[in-house]
Design a protein around this motif. Structure first.
Motif, PDB file in Angstrom:
ATOM      1  N   PHE A  45       0.830  -1.209   0.000  1.00 51.97           N
ATOM      2  CA  PHE A  45       0.000   0.000   0.000  1.00 51.97           C
ATOM      3  C   PHE A  45       0.866   1.261   0.000  1.00 51.97           C
ATOM      4  CE2 PHE A  45      -2.450   3.282   2.307  1.00 51.97           C
ATOM      5  CZ  PHE A  45      -3.520   3.407   1.425  1.00 51.97           C
ATOM      6  N   VAL A  46       1.766   1.339   0.974  1.00 52.42           N
ATOM      7  CA  VAL A  46       2.621   2.525   1.090  1.00 52.42           C
ATOM      8  C   VAL A  46       3.583   2.604  -0.093  1.00 52.42           C
ATOM      9  CG1 VAL A  46       4.370   3.675   2.506  1.00 52.42           C
ATOM     10  CG2 VAL A  46       2.449   2.516   3.599  1.00 52.42           C
ATOM     11  N   GLY A  47       4.115   1.453  -0.500  1.00 58.59           N
ATOM     12  CA  GLY A  47       5.066   1.437  -1.611  1.00 58.59           C
ATOM     13  C   GLY A  47       4.465   1.954  -2.899  1.00 58.59           C
ATOM     14  N   LEU A  48       3.226   1.578  -3.181  1.00 59.59           N
ATOM     15  CA  LEU A  48       2.577   2.057  -4.407  1.00 59.59           C
ATOM     16  C   LEU A  48       2.328   3.562  -4.342  1.00 59.59           C
ATOM     17  CD1 LEU A  48       0.029  -0.842  -5.072  1.00 59.59           C
ATOM     18  CD2 LEU A  48       2.024  -0.223  -6.463  1.00 59.59           C
ATOM     19  N   ILE A  49       1.946   4.059  -3.168  1.00 60.75           N
ATOM     20  CA  ILE A  49       1.738   5.510  -3.026  1.00 60.75           C
ATOM     21  C   ILE A  49       3.049   6.262  -3.229  1.00 60.75           C
ATOM     22  CG2 ILE A  49       1.126   7.346  -1.400  1.00 60.75           C
ATOM     23  CD1 ILE A  49      -0.920   5.453  -0.179  1.00 60.75           C
ATOM     24  N   VAL A  50       4.112   5.782  -2.570  1.00 61.62           N
ATOM     25  CA  VAL A  50       5.424   6.432  -2.719  1.00 61.62           C
ATOM     26  C   VAL A  50       5.905   6.331  -4.159  1.00 61.62           C
ATOM     27  CG1 VAL A  50       7.837   6.384  -1.982  1.00 61.62           C
ATOM     28  CG2 VAL A  50       6.023   6.022  -0.312  1.00 61.62           C
ATOM     29  N   LEU A  51       5.628   5.199  -4.811  1.00 59.61           N
ATOM     30  CA  LEU A  51       6.031   5.036  -6.212  1.00 59.61           C
ATOM     31  C   LEU A  51       5.337   6.063  -7.101  1.00 59.61           C
ATOM     32  CD1 LEU A  51       7.523   3.432  -8.409  1.00 59.61           C
ATOM     33  CD2 LEU A  51       5.578   1.858  -8.467  1.00 59.61           C
ATOM     34  N   LEU A  52       4.046   6.292  -6.884  1.00 57.46           N
ATOM     35  CA  LEU A  52       3.319   7.295  -7.671  1.00 57.46           C
ATOM     36  C   LEU A  52       3.874   8.699  -7.418  1.00 57.46           C
ATOM     37  CD1 LEU A  52      -0.359   6.020  -7.277  1.00 57.46           C
ATOM     38  CD2 LEU A  52       1.057   5.936  -9.338  1.00 57.46           C
ATOM     39  N   LEU A  53       4.139   9.018  -6.163  1.00 60.54           N
ATOM     40  CA  LEU A  53       4.687  10.342  -5.841  1.00 60.54           C
ATOM     41  C   LEU A  53       6.083  10.523  -6.432  1.00 60.54           C
ATOM     42  CD1 LEU A  53       3.570  10.664  -2.098  1.00 60.54           C
ATOM     43  CD2 LEU A  53       2.554  11.773  -4.105  1.00 60.54           C
TER      44      LEU A  53
ATOM     45  N   VAL B 161       7.171  -4.105  -6.276  1.00 57.91           N
ATOM     46  CA  VAL B 161       6.940  -2.696  -5.897  1.00 57.91           C
ATOM     47  C   VAL B 161       8.246  -2.036  -5.473  1.00 57.91           C
ATOM     48  CG1 VAL B 161       5.809  -1.183  -4.231  1.00 57.91           C
ATOM     49  CG2 VAL B 161       4.539  -3.062  -5.274  1.00 57.91           C
ATOM     50  N   LEU B 162       9.028  -2.716  -4.620  1.00 53.51           N
ATOM     51  CA  LEU B 162      10.280  -2.126  -4.143  1.00 53.51           C
ATOM     52  C   LEU B 162      11.307  -1.999  -5.268  1.00 53.51           C
ATOM     53  CD1 LEU B 162      10.652  -3.928  -0.684  1.00 53.51           C
ATOM     54  CD2 LEU B 162       9.847  -1.607  -1.142  1.00 53.51           C
ATOM     55  N   GLY B 163      11.351  -2.978  -6.175  1.00 52.83           N
ATOM     56  CA  GLY B 163      12.262  -2.885  -7.314  1.00 52.83           C
ATOM     57  C   GLY B 163      11.906  -1.731  -8.232  1.00 52.83           C
ATOM     58  N   ALA B 164      10.598  -1.561  -8.481  1.00 55.56           N
ATOM     59  CA  ALA B 164      10.154  -0.432  -9.301  1.00 55.56           C
ATOM     60  C   ALA B 164      10.530   0.888  -8.645  1.00 55.56           C
ATOM     61  CB  ALA B 164       8.643  -0.517  -9.506  1.00 55.56           C
ATOM     62  N   LEU B 165      10.316   0.985  -7.339  1.00 57.10           N
ATOM     63  CA  LEU B 165      10.631   2.221  -6.613  1.00 57.10           C
ATOM     64  C   LEU B 165      12.129   2.515  -6.651  1.00 57.10           C
ATOM     65  CD1 LEU B 165       9.728   4.562  -4.806  1.00 57.10           C
ATOM     66  CD2 LEU B 165       9.891   3.016  -2.846  1.00 57.10           C
ATOM     67  N   LEU B 166      12.951   1.487  -6.474  1.00 54.56           N
ATOM     68  CA  LEU B 166      14.397   1.697  -6.474  1.00 54.56           C
ATOM     69  C   LEU B 166      14.887   2.213  -7.820  1.00 54.56           C
ATOM     70  CD1 LEU B 166      17.212   1.506  -5.262  1.00 54.56           C
ATOM     71  CD2 LEU B 166      17.254  -0.922  -5.882  1.00 54.56           C
ATOM     72  N   LEU B 167      14.408   1.643  -8.917  1.00 56.27           N
ATOM     73  CA  LEU B 167      14.914   2.077 -10.217  1.00 56.27           C
ATOM     74  C   LEU B 167      14.386   3.454 -10.595  1.00 56.27           C
ATOM     75  CD1 LEU B 167      16.794   1.368 -12.439  1.00 56.27           C
ATOM     76  CD2 LEU B 167      14.956   0.154 -13.618  1.00 56.27           C
ATOM     77  N   VAL B 168      13.159   3.780 -10.216  1.00 51.23           N
ATOM     78  CA  VAL B 168      12.654   5.140 -10.466  1.00 51.23           C
ATOM     79  C   VAL B 168      13.490   6.160  -9.697  1.00 51.23           C
ATOM     80  CG1 VAL B 168      10.705   6.705 -10.137  1.00 51.23           C
ATOM     81  CG2 VAL B 168      10.314   4.409 -11.032  1.00 51.23           C
ATOM     82  N   LEU B 169      13.828   5.836  -8.441  1.00 48.46           N
ATOM     83  CA  LEU B 169      14.682   6.720  -7.644  1.00 48.46           C
ATOM     84  C   LEU B 169      16.089   6.808  -8.235  1.00 48.46           C
ATOM     85  CD1 LEU B 169      13.653   5.722  -4.007  1.00 48.46           C
ATOM     86  CD2 LEU B 169      13.343   7.966  -5.077  1.00 48.46           C
ATOM     87  N   ALA B 170      16.627   5.671  -8.697  1.00 55.43           N
ATOM     88  CA  ALA B 170      17.965   5.670  -9.289  1.00 55.43           C
ATOM     89  C   ALA B 170      17.989   6.504 -10.565  1.00 55.43           C
ATOM     90  CB  ALA B 170      18.402   4.235  -9.584  1.00 55.43           C
TER      91      ALA B 170
END
Length: 348
Positions: free
Chosen positions: A28-36, A301-310
């Motif tokens: 839940f939180v990961g998807l929200i942070v990913l969108l932001l 979700v965490l992999g998607a978030l990491l690469l978007v941040l990278a």
């Protein structure tokens, strides 16, 4: 006899502990942070765009506005590609670690990404003008080649395929394939094209690539979720899995197909981005336990978030120039790999 069966089931249930509440929070939180984070990534670049304009550019597109064109044609495909590729690599790494019970397993270390990039180099040299779908097919073949070489070389070692020996075989195969790819690129004058694949990144991604990635995501991630319960049991060991009635060979075949499909697609679009498939599965298991029904979606979700941040960091380090995303993930992954290799090497 009943006590023995009960003890075995109790021991198995203890090993299969999971934390569904934590996993739900992460999703839940990961998807929200990913969108932001995705919105922030879309807003940042050579032409800074505020978040309000990002919102209107996504949901109220006006083709007459340059900022909206930049958002729709350049930055949205880039962010979506980063999220999908990060998810692909993280899920592939989780499946590889679960099937092989090897904490060092990942697409970049086990020669999968290097094999894909090698076959893409072959395609550029001998089949110029290959379509994106064609490059993806070459990438799938190369992923299988890389895995096959690693396990073949590792099988010749004395004492069996230990995690460290597989990692060493993967490093050797990766170095070999990269060297041959470089030689091909220089000889056939396609070095400029090959450089992108080895630097790794999602710059220049277009919607046509996303249209290819989405079907792969649907098929690959659904298969990964379907095979997740079996990988959970398989991660306990082949003997225990067979004792519980699992067809281990079938599970490994499906798992390997998923890895080749996801990794091949990721390399075809973004090049050789390493270590996401190594780091994210370990973090995910630490947070949610060893049940792959939770590990697979949380790792995605965490992999998607990491690469978007990278990818965002790659643009912020030295603007207006971009640092290769592969260098960003390597800065995170190399120390982690050395730590795991040192820990596993104590029994080598």
């Amino acid at each position: 006899m009943k006590n023995m069966v009960w003890n075995e089931q109790e021991s198995t249930s203890e090993k299969l502990t999971s934390r569904p509440v934590m996993a739900t929070i992460i999703l839940f939180v990961g998807l929200i942070v990913l969108l932001l984070t995705g919105a922030l990534s879309i807003s940042f670049g050579a032409a800074d765009i505020n978040l309000k304009t990002v919102w209107t550019g996504v949901f109220e597109f006006d083709p007459n506005l340059t900022s909206h064109q930049i958002i729709q044609e350049l930055r949205m495909p880039r962010v979506i590609a980063a999220a999908l590729v990060g998810a692909f690599l993280a899920v592939s790494g989780a499946i590889m670690q679960g099937m092989t019970r090897n904490p060092l397993a990942s697409p970049s270390i086990m020669g999968v990404t290097a094999g894909s990039a090698f076959m893409i180099a072959i395609a550029f040299a001998f089949f110029p003008g290959t379509s994106y779908i064609g490059l993806m097919i070459w990438s799938f073949v190369g992923a299988g080649l890389g895995v096959g070489l690693v396990f073949t070389i590792g099988s010749f070692s004395k004492g069996g395929l230990t995690p460290v020996k597989l990692a060493l075989a993967g490093v050797a195969v990766t170095a070999l394939l990269q060297s041959v790819s470089t030689a091909i690129a220089i000889h056939f004058n396609v070095a400029q094209d090959i450089t992108f694949w080895y630097a790794g990144g999602v710059a220049g991604t277009r919607w046509v690539m996303i249209q290819i990635l989405i079907p792969v995501a649907i098929i690959g991630l659904i298969l990964a979720l379907l095979v997740a319960p079996s990988i959970t049991v398989l991660s306990l060991g082949d003997d225990m899995a067979k004792g519980l009635g699992q067809r281990t060979a079938h599970v490994k075949i499906v798992g390997t197909i998923v890895v080749l499909l996801l990794t091949g697609a990721a390399v075809a679009v973004a090049g050789t981005i390493g270590f996401i498939g190594l780091v994210i599965p370990h973090i995910t298991r630490f947070l949610v336990g060893v049940d792959y029904r939770w590990i697979i979606p949380c790792a995605a979700v965490l992999g998607a978030l990491l690469l978007v941040l990278a990818d965002l960091g790659a643009r912020m380090i030295n603007p207006p120039f971009e640092t290769p995303v592969g260098a960003i993930t390597a800065m995170i992954g190399v120390p982690f790999f050395l730590y795991l290799a040192r820990r596993e090497g104590k029994g080598f």
